[in-house]
Design a protein around this motif. Structure first.
Motif, PDB file in Angstrom:
ATOM      1  N   ARG A  11      40.516  43.490  34.818  1.00 28.45           N
ATOM      2  CA  ARG A  11      41.734  44.254  34.524  1.00 28.45           C
ATOM      3  C   ARG A  11      42.825  43.973  35.545  1.00 28.45           C
ATOM      4  N   LEU A  12      42.429  43.857  36.820  1.00 33.36           N
ATOM      5  CA  LEU A  12      43.423  43.512  37.839  1.00 33.36           C
ATOM      6  C   LEU A  12      44.037  42.140  37.606  1.00 33.36           C
ATOM      7  N   GLN A  13      43.194  41.212  37.153  1.00 32.37           N
ATOM      8  CA  GLN A  13      43.693  39.865  36.880  1.00 32.37           C
ATOM      9  C   GLN A  13      44.649  39.865  35.687  1.00 32.37           C
ATOM     10  N   GLU A  14      44.308  40.660  34.658  1.00 32.27           N
ATOM     11  CA  GLU A  14      45.199  40.743  33.493  1.00 32.27           C
ATOM     12  C   GLU A  14      46.552  41.346  33.881  1.00 32.27           C
ATOM     13  N   ARG A  15      46.489  42.415  34.697  1.00 33.01           N
ATOM     14  CA  ARG A  15      47.740  43.038  35.126  1.00 33.01           C
ATOM     15  C   ARG A  15      48.563  42.081  35.974  1.00 33.01           C
ATOM     16  N   SER A  16      47.890  41.337  36.830  1.00 36.57           N
ATOM     17  CA  SER A  16      48.608  40.368  37.664  1.00 36.57           C
ATOM     18  C   SER A  16      49.243  39.281  36.803  1.00 36.57           C
ATOM     19  N   THR A  17      48.498  38.825  35.782  1.00 34.30           N
ATOM     20  CA  THR A  17      49.047  37.797  34.891  1.00 34.30           C
ATOM     21  C   THR A  17      50.239  38.322  34.101  1.00 34.30           C
ATOM     22  N   SER A  18      50.108  39.534  33.556  1.00 32.94           N
ATOM     23  CA  SER A  18      51.220  40.115  32.794  1.00 32.94           C
ATOM     24  C   SER A  18      52.441  40.346  33.674  1.00 32.94           C
ATOM     25  N   TRP A  19      52.183  40.756  34.959  1.00 34.05           N
ATOM     26  CA  TRP A  19      53.316  40.949  35.866  1.00 34.05           C
ATOM     27  C   TRP A  19      54.009  39.625  36.166  1.00 34.05           C
ATOM     28  N   GLN A  20      53.221  38.563  36.318  1.00 31.12           N
ATOM     29  CA  GLN A  20      53.816  37.251  36.563  1.00 31.12           C
ATOM     30  C   GLN A  20      54.624  36.771  35.361  1.00 31.12           C
ATOM     31  N   VAL A  21      54.091  37.039  34.147  1.00 26.83           N
ATOM     32  CA  VAL A  21      54.828  36.657  32.933  1.00 26.83           C
ATOM     33  C   VAL A  21      56.139  37.431  32.843  1.00 26.83           C
ATOM     34  N   ALA A  22      56.084  38.739  33.105  1.00 28.89           N
ATOM     35  CA  ALA A  22      57.307  39.550  33.068  1.00 28.89           C
ATOM     36  C   ALA A  22      58.294  39.087  34.132  1.00 28.89           C
ATOM     37  N   ARG A  23      57.784  38.726  35.300  1.00 28.45           N
ATOM     38  CA  ARG A  23      58.658  38.245  36.370  1.00 28.45           C
ATOM     39  C   ARG A  23      59.337  36.942  35.974  1.00 28.45           C
ATOM     40  N   ARG A  24      58.578  36.031  35.354  1.00 27.46           N
ATOM     41  CA  ARG A  24      59.177  34.768  34.903  1.00 27.46           C
ATOM     42  C   ARG A  24      60.258  35.021  33.850  1.00 27.46           C
ATOM     43  N   ARG A  25      59.972  35.932  32.912  1.00 21.84           N
ATOM     44  CA  ARG A  25      60.971  36.247  31.884  1.00 21.84           C
ATOM     45  C   ARG A  25      62.228  36.834  32.505  1.00 21.84           C
ATOM     46  N   LEU A  26      62.049  37.739  33.486  1.00 16.33           N
ATOM     47  CA  LEU A  26      63.212  38.336  34.137  1.00 16.33           C
ATOM     48  C   LEU A  26      64.030  37.283  34.872  1.00 16.33           C
TER      49      LEU A  26
END
Length: 319
Positions: A11-26
């Protein structure tokens, strides 16, 4: 215990991946805005700032301050809607509005009729079609100031081309006061603007004509339809949307037109060819009454904005 730790780590890895994706989009979105920021700033400086300045002046009584130390400044006093009330009660504004409406109607109807005729001619199989296209597009590339100066000379009472042609046909005919007679002056400047704006209508309508499937004309000819019936039941229905769009655009552009009238008559004789644009110019830069001039400008802008909104909604409904 190991399963719980593994699930927690995933779950931590998924959250980290989603945060990285959101950061790239931003960051990608910020980069996009950064690229268009100079263009947006330029548009704001060219369009938004003058509109806001005119809106501010329209609610203020603006007067020029006597020069001090080679500086000419402005003094303003807030007067709410007094400028708008003065403008609406001004008979010159009403005359200019009537002249502008007549000028716009003549230009739109005249350029539409001539543009449709020329588009039909160019859409047919005529010899030298490329040459005809060049000749008919020539007015479009002429600057309005140059066109106004040329037509003013052609309408000149003593040495103009048109009166010379009339004297050639009827030697005893009196000279026509093309730009000195109040009635003929508005007709003359309107005819000049029709000549200048016809190529736009022609190009729009020609594009619409070339989009009509030729099979419809062939089927109508087989059924025995005449040329007028093909024009009425095939050409006009297909061109109806193009005609509406071109008419709205031409109406917006003509309603705020300034160059031709200013060069040819300056709004004269008297107020015979006074348009809203020339009246705003004179009120602001000849009489230095910036408040009423700004109020007139905002009224014209509001009216044209309504037409522009209708135009955009029309395009969206078509899509």
């Amino acid at each position: 215990m190991d399963c719980t730790a593994v699930a927690f780590g995933s779950r931590l890895q998924e959250r980290s991946t989603s945060w990285q994706v959101a950061r790239r989009r931003l960051l990608s979105r910020l980069a996009e805005y950064a690229f268009i920021a100079p263009a947006l700033g330029l548009l704001a400086a060219i369009i938004l700032f003058p509109i806001l300045t005119a809106l501010y002046l329209s609610f203020h009584n603006v007067r020029l301050v006597p020069p001090a130390q080679a500086f000419m400044g402005f003094a303003t006093a807030f007067n709410r809607l007094e400028n708008y009330a003065e403008v609406l009660a001004n008979p010159d504004f009403l005359v200019a509005f009537g002249n502008t409406t007549a000028f716009t109607l003549v230009t739109v109807v005249g350029s539409l009729a001539l543009g449709l005729a020329f588009a039909l001619m160019l859409d047919s199989a005529i010899k030298g079609r490329s040459l005809w296209r060049i000749l008919m597009l020539t007015p479009w590339v002429v600057a309005p100031v140059v066109a106004g100066s040329t037509w003013r000379w052609m309408f000149e009472t003593r040495y103009g081309v048109f009166n010379a042609l009339i004297r050639t046909i009827i030697p005893s005919a009196p000279p026509v006061l093309w730009l000195a007679d109040p009635t003929m002056a508005l007709v003359s400047v309107s005819a000049t603007n029709v000549w200048l704006r016809t190529p736009f209508m022609m190009v729009m309508l020609l594009a619409g004509l070339q989009a009509i499937p030729p099979e419809e004309y062939e089927a109508a000819a087989v059924d025995g339809a005449s040329a007028w019936q093909r024009f009425r039941f095939i050409t006009i229905p297909h061109l109806s949307f193009v005609i509406l769009v071109a008419t709205l655009l031409e109406g917006i552009w003509t309603f705020k037109h300034f160059d031709i009238v200013q060069v040819m008559t300056g709004g004269g004789p008297g107020r015979a060819t006074e348009l809203l644009s020339t009246l705003i110019y004179k009120t602001s830069f000849e009489f230095f009454r910036f408040g009423p001039a700004a109020a007139m400008g905002m009224l014209v802008t509001a009216a044209l904005t309504v037409v522009a909104v209708c135009y955009v909604r029309l395009l969206r409904s078509r899509d």
